[in-house]
Design an enzyme around this catalytic site. Structure first.
Site, PDB file in Angstrom:
ATOM      1  N   CYS B  37       0.923  -1.340   0.017  1.00 45.36           N
ATOM      2  CA  CYS B  37       0.035  -0.029  -0.060  1.00 45.36           C
ATOM      3  C   CYS B  37       0.680   1.180   0.261  1.00 45.36           C
ATOM      4  O   CYS B  37       0.399   2.407  -0.042  1.00 45.36           O
ATOM      5  CB  CYS B  37      -0.943  -0.163   1.061  1.00 45.36           C
ATOM      6  SG  CYS B  37      -2.060  -1.321   1.523  1.00 45.36           S
ATOM      7  N   CYS B 106      -2.917   8.810   6.357  1.00 39.24           N
ATOM      8  CA  CYS B 106      -1.371   8.722   6.736  1.00 39.24           C
ATOM      9  C   CYS B 106      -1.776   9.013   8.415  1.00 39.24           C
ATOM     10  O   CYS B 106      -1.233   8.338   9.124  1.00 39.24           O
ATOM     11  CB  CYS B 106      -0.520   9.610   6.416  1.00 39.24           C
ATOM     12  SG  CYS B 106      -0.078   9.568   4.739  1.00 39.24           S
TER      13      CYS B 106
END
Lengths: 404, 128
Positions: B37, B106
């Site tokens: 990812c 994130c």
């Protein structure tokens, strides 16, 4: 040395100053600004003469007849006109098209559209070096195949497909062959007398011409017919209507004229710089070249720096312009579909950087890039838990990751 | 894409980079994300007997925003109790770093990392 350094010539090139100067002569009141379609006065005749000279210059680079050149707005439009135009015209002979998974989106998306219209498309898998296995291509050909569309040079990994061999196969079966040559014109010799290519897409801004102009080569012998995609005043023998942008066309013509003259010399210099760059990286651990090294266009180097994520690396490279195959640079979260198609694991696809070198790249710039990349890759690896694990001998494939 | 000054600062001068002994009883390790990812975060916390995080270290493979999110997280958790550390929300991180919408994941990863580290510490100390 001027910063930032431009090393993204596959994305676009600056216009050569010689080209820009010429273009400026076709814009202002004291220039030749006329509409090339105006048949009744000097302004139109002058513009028409300039357009026809450019057509001869573009044709000359391909060793083609000027009458086989159709002006478009760029390679994307050329791809659309070639693929949709041929598919629509020849659909009564069959509705099967063959292309490759690593083609430019202008080809892939056009094929997707044709699928929605009822055509059937085979998307070939390239080999791990990026090249197409001609045996697999041959096996995909059917009685109802009307068109094969394969790019000459890949925009991401720079590999060169054997268009002459493919042309022999398609011609023998009376299948049309379209080539997207946006990344190869002016960098690799093209000879339409030899290669049995029926349609070939060209762009100006990849070889030091302006953006917004391109051309489609449409073979006359044997004659290739297309259904127009843009209708109007019947310009370009009905294949692409719209007032011709004289200054853009003149720019493309001049860029192609210069390319023909200087290509051989320029390639030698660019290959030297490209090899210097690759040799400069070779001292580093865990780096991988994406795409074949031999069957490759001069200016392209695509490298994966394992255990470093591409976008974070690009952030560290603020002094120069390169591009990344990592997802994060775009809004989508998928890594480069080209690297995936050649079988690169996602990790390496995320860690890839494309360096593309061109006419104005210097040795000093290459050395600066080598130094910066080495320093920053080391710094980011010190930050990377994957690098730690690699050093400890952990096989990352054996780890159960929590995908998100 | 333009990065905020705070992201750039953390990216260029990441705080508390490093490793702790993951076998030590007073250390909790959280590793989240996946290489496929494009981001993996490893957060480690050292906890004292009062249940307060004395030190924190991280390493992150990922984009600048992922590195900044984890660097910021190490600063925030130090001195907090385990209870308090688990209250940290991804939205706070995203706000502090002015992350654009495409980078919010994130901060989510950073929140997952502290939760995983606390859980690791708790499971280590529950068994004995």
């Amino acid at each position: 040395m001027k910063l930032p350094i431009y090393m993204d010539y596959s994305a676009t090139t600056p216009v050569d100053p010689r080209v820009a100067e010429k273009m400026c002569q076709f814009l202002t009141p004291d220039g030749k600004f006329g509409n090339p379609a105006s048949r009744s006065h000097q302004f139109g005749w002058d513009a028409d003469e300039a357009v026809e000279q450019a057509r001869r210059d573009v044709a000359a680079l391909l060793n083609a007849n000027p009458k086989e050149i159709v002006w478009t707005s760029g390679a994307t439009e050329s791809d659309n006109l070639a693929i949709k135009g041929a598919a629509h015209f020849y659909q009564r002979q069959g509705k099967h098209i063959i292309t490759c998974k690593t083609e430019h989106k202008a080809v892939l998306d056009t094929c997707r559209q044709l699928e929605r219209e009822g055509f059937e498309v085979t998307y070939l898998d390239p080999e791990s070096n990026g090249l197409i296995d001609l045996g697999k291509l041959e096996a995909a050909m059917r009685d109802d195949t009307i068109l094969v569309s394969i790019m000459h040079v890949n925009n991401e990994i720079g590999v060169v497909q054997d268009i002459e061999a493919i042309g022999e196969m398609t011609r023998a079966r009376k299948i049309l062959f379209h080539v997207d040559a946006a990344q190869s014109a002016g960098k690799i010799p093209l000879d339409m007398e030899r290669a049995k290519v029926d349609l070939l897409s060209l762009s100006a801004h990849k070889i030091y011409g302006p953006k917004g102009i391109g051309a489609l080569y449409v073979r006359r012998k044997p004659r290739v017919r297309l259904e127009a995609q843009m209708h109007g005043g019947g310009h370009e023998r009905g294949m692409r209507s719209g007032t011709l942008p004289t200054h853009q066309i003149v720019g493309m013509g001049e860029a192609f004229r210069i390319a023909k003259e200087e290509m051989a010399q320029e390639n030698e210099r660019i290959i030297q710089l490209r090899d210097r760059l690759w040799n400069g990286f070779k001292g580093m651990d865990e780096i991988y070249l994406n795409g074949d090294l031999e069957q490759r266009v001069a200016g392209n180097l695509n490298v994966s720096f394992a255990y470093v994520e591409g976008e974070s690396l690009i952030m560290a490279l603020k002094d120069f312009a390169v591009s990344s195959g990592s997802a994060c640079t775009s809004a989508s979260l998928e890594p480069s579909y080209v690297l995936r198609a050649i079988g690169r694991e996602d990790e390496l696809a995320h860690s890839s950087i494309r360096f593309s070198i061109g006419r104005f790249t210097t040795e000093e710039e290459v050395d600066y890039v080598i130094k910066t990349i080495s320093d920053q890759v080391n710094r980011l690896r010190e930050l990377s838990p994957l690098w730690d694990m690699f050093k400890e001998g952990v096989d990352l494939k054996s780890v159960q990751w929590a995908a998100h | 894409m333009a990065y905020s000054d705070k992201v750039l600062d953390h990216y260029e001068n990441p705080r508390n980079v490093g490793n702790m002994d993951k076998e030590a009883k007073n250390v909790g390790t959280g590793m989240v994300g996946a290489p496929a990812c494009g981001d993996v975060m490893r957060l480690q916390i050292q906890v004292n007997e009062q249940g307060v995080i004395e030190d924190a270290k991280f390493k992150t493979y990922g984009c600048g925003s992922a590195i900044a999110s984890s660097s910021l997280l190490t600063e925030w958790v130090k001195g907090k109790t385990l209870e308090e550390a688990q209250q940290i929300k991804n939205t706070q991180i995203a706000e502090e770093l002015a992350l654009p919408p495409v980078k919010v994941h994130c901060s989510v990863l950073a929140e997952d990392a502290i939760k995983a580290a606390v859980q690791d510490y708790a499971s280590k100390n529950a068994k004995s």
